[in-house]
Motif scaffolding. Structure first.
Motif, PDB file in Angstrom:
ATOM      1  N   ARG A 166     -11.203 -42.343  27.309  1.00  0.00           N
ATOM      2  CA  ARG A 166     -11.698 -43.601  27.896  1.00  0.00           C
ATOM      3  C   ARG A 166     -10.759 -44.125  28.984  1.00  0.00           C
ATOM      4  O   ARG A 166     -10.526 -45.332  29.089  1.00  0.00           O
ATOM      5  N   PHE A 167     -10.206 -43.225  29.775  1.00  0.00           N
ATOM      6  CA  PHE A 167      -9.384 -43.670  30.904  1.00  0.00           C
ATOM      7  C   PHE A 167     -10.268 -44.433  31.888  1.00  0.00           C
ATOM      8  O   PHE A 167     -11.430 -44.063  32.089  1.00  0.00           O
TER       9      PHE A 167
ATOM     10  N   LEU B 188      -1.220 -36.494  33.973  1.00  0.00           N
ATOM     11  CA  LEU B 188      -1.810 -37.756  33.527  1.00  0.00           C
ATOM     12  C   LEU B 188      -0.753 -38.852  33.414  1.00  0.00           C
ATOM     13  O   LEU B 188      -0.969 -39.993  33.851  1.00  0.00           O
ATOM     14  N   VAL B 189       0.387 -38.504  32.847  1.00  0.00           N
ATOM     15  CA  VAL B 189       1.470 -39.489  32.722  1.00  0.00           C
ATOM     16  C   VAL B 189       1.920 -39.955  34.102  1.00  0.00           C
ATOM     17  O   VAL B 189       2.164 -41.151  34.326  1.00  0.00           O
ATOM     18  N   SER B 190       2.006 -39.035  35.053  1.00  0.00           N
ATOM     19  CA  SER B 190       2.432 -39.402  36.405  1.00  0.00           C
ATOM     20  C   SER B 190       1.431 -40.332  37.089  1.00  0.00           C
ATOM     21  O   SER B 190       1.798 -41.081  37.993  1.00  0.00           O
ATOM     22  N   TYR B 191       0.164 -40.287  36.653  1.00  0.00           N
ATOM     23  CA  TYR B 191      -0.856 -41.182  37.201  1.00  0.00           C
ATOM     24  C   TYR B 191      -0.899 -42.519  36.465  1.00  0.00           C
ATOM     25  O   TYR B 191      -1.733 -43.375  36.774  1.00  0.00           O
ATOM     26  N   GLY B 192      -0.021 -42.692  35.459  1.00  0.00           N
ATOM     27  CA  GLY B 192      -0.067 -43.900  34.632  1.00  0.00           C
ATOM     28  C   GLY B 192      -1.162 -43.857  33.597  1.00  0.00           C
ATOM     29  O   GLY B 192      -1.630 -44.898  33.129  1.00  0.00           O
ATOM     30  N   LEU B 193      -1.569 -42.637  33.207  1.00  0.00           N
ATOM     31  CA  LEU B 193      -2.660 -42.449  32.249  1.00  0.00           C
ATOM     32  C   LEU B 193      -2.159 -41.635  31.055  1.00  0.00           C
ATOM     33  O   LEU B 193      -2.648 -40.544  30.765  1.00  0.00           O
ATOM     34  N   ASP B 194      -1.201 -42.158  30.352  1.00  0.00           N
ATOM     35  CA  ASP B 194      -0.606 -41.457  29.214  1.00  0.00           C
ATOM     36  C   ASP B 194      -1.658 -41.289  28.115  1.00  0.00           C
ATOM     37  O   ASP B 194      -2.219 -42.280  27.627  1.00  0.00           O
TER      38      ASP B 194
ATOM     39  N   ALA C 106     -10.470 -40.913  38.598  1.00  0.00           N
ATOM     40  CA  ALA C 106     -11.301 -40.212  39.575  1.00  0.00           C
ATOM     41  C   ALA C 106     -10.543 -39.699  40.800  1.00  0.00           C
ATOM     42  O   ALA C 106     -10.778 -38.561  41.228  1.00  0.00           O
ATOM     43  N   PRO C 107      -9.625 -40.465  41.389  1.00  0.00           N
ATOM     44  CA  PRO C 107      -8.944 -39.963  42.597  1.00  0.00           C
ATOM     45  C   PRO C 107      -8.104 -38.709  42.358  1.00  0.00           C
ATOM     46  O   PRO C 107      -7.724 -38.047  43.323  1.00  0.00           O
ATOM     47  N   HIS C 108      -7.831 -38.384  41.105  1.00  0.00           N
ATOM     48  CA  HIS C 108      -6.958 -37.255  40.788  1.00  0.00           C
ATOM     49  C   HIS C 108      -7.707 -36.040  40.238  1.00  0.00           C
ATOM     50  O   HIS C 108      -7.084 -35.022  39.924  1.00  0.00           O
ATOM     51  N   CYS C 109      -9.028 -36.136  40.133  1.00  0.00           N
ATOM     52  CA  CYS C 109      -9.779 -35.089  39.430  1.00  0.00           C
ATOM     53  C   CYS C 109      -9.761 -33.751  40.145  1.00  0.00           C
ATOM     54  O   CYS C 109      -9.703 -32.695  39.495  1.00  0.00           O
TER      55      CYS C 109
END
Length: 251
Positions: free
Chosen positions: A85-86, A34-40, A92-95
């Motif tokens: 609440r991302f 998640l952190v690598s996707y910018g979704l900390d 979605a592209p990483h699910c």
């Protein structure tokens, strides 16, 4: 006449179990992804685990109430990671990547001993082989079959994540039979649970159902209404071969 043998994946062809080590490893890998996707997630790992566990409970209640399997995007966006609440367009592209990681990390998995020998024996009998598996990832089963070196034994692999139907829904078995071009009275199913595998295949009209117990059998079958019982119980996966050989010779 028996022409086809279909298998469950986790708990049947492969040993599978969950423990504290695998649970925490999956959480740590999820956080890093998640952190690598910018979704900390911006919470401690204990809180992340608590929320993820709650999300899986929510999804499990929905899924088990209707025997429906959603695709990885709604599973992770609308259930497992819902509390964070991302932005959907960012997650979605990483699910599918997350779903794949979860299947191979949250669960300890290993091919059961003598599976290749058993499959080779069934192949030598001229039987068609298939898989019907409940899974929350689209590609993981295909990838791990290749990793185990047994992908080429199977003429069909039918997954709940692709069909949208989960065992014990008989329709997922019907999909597999149509893809194998086999009639139900020609089919044998091998699985580790009565609740999903034995009941589902019997509802679909399979000729015979074989059970091999796994570390998850007791949990999955706890308190169920035993609508059907297995025709055979084997202790070792190789034991499927002599059972099926006898069924074939009885034609």
């Amino acid at each position: 006449m028996i022409t086809s043998v279909l298998f469950d994946m986790g708990g049947t062809l492969e040993d599978i179990y969950v423990d504290a080590q695998s649970e925490w490893k999956a959480i740590e890998e999820l956080r890093d992804m998640l952190v690598s996707y910018g979704l900390d997630p911006e919470v401690e790992k204990e809180e992340l685990k608590s929320r993820v566990d709650a999300g899986w409970v929510r999804y499990g209640k929905y899924r088990d109430s209707c025997d429906v399997e959603l695709k990885p995007i709604p599973i992770w966006c609308d259930y497992v990671l819902e509390d964070f609440r991302f932005p959907r367009e960012a997650l979605a592209p990483h699910c599918e990547e997350i779903a794949h990681m979860w299947e191979v990390t949250h669960f300890h998995r290993a091919l059961r001993p003598r599976v290749p020998e058993m499959l080779e024996g069934l192949k030598s009998l001229g039987l068609k082989l298939g898989i019907v598996s409940n899974t929350a990832a689209l590609y993981q089963v295909f990838d791990i079959l290749k990793e185990y070196g047994i992908r080429d034994y199977f003429q069909d692999v039918t997954l709940s994540s692709v069909t949208g139907m989960r065992k014990p829904d008989p329709n997922i078995f019907q999909v597999a039979m149509r893809q194998l071009q086999s009639a139900p009275e020609e089919c044998v199913y091998v699985g580790d649970t009565v609740s999903r595998d034995i009941i589902g295949s019997k509802r679909a009209g399979f000729a015979k159902a074989i059970q091999i117990c796994s570390k998850l059998t007791g949990e999955k079958d706890c308190g169920i209404k035993r609508e059907f019982e297995p025709d055979y119980i084997v202790e070792d996966i190789y034991g499927v071969l002599p059972v099926v050989r006898e069924l074939v010779s009885a034609k």
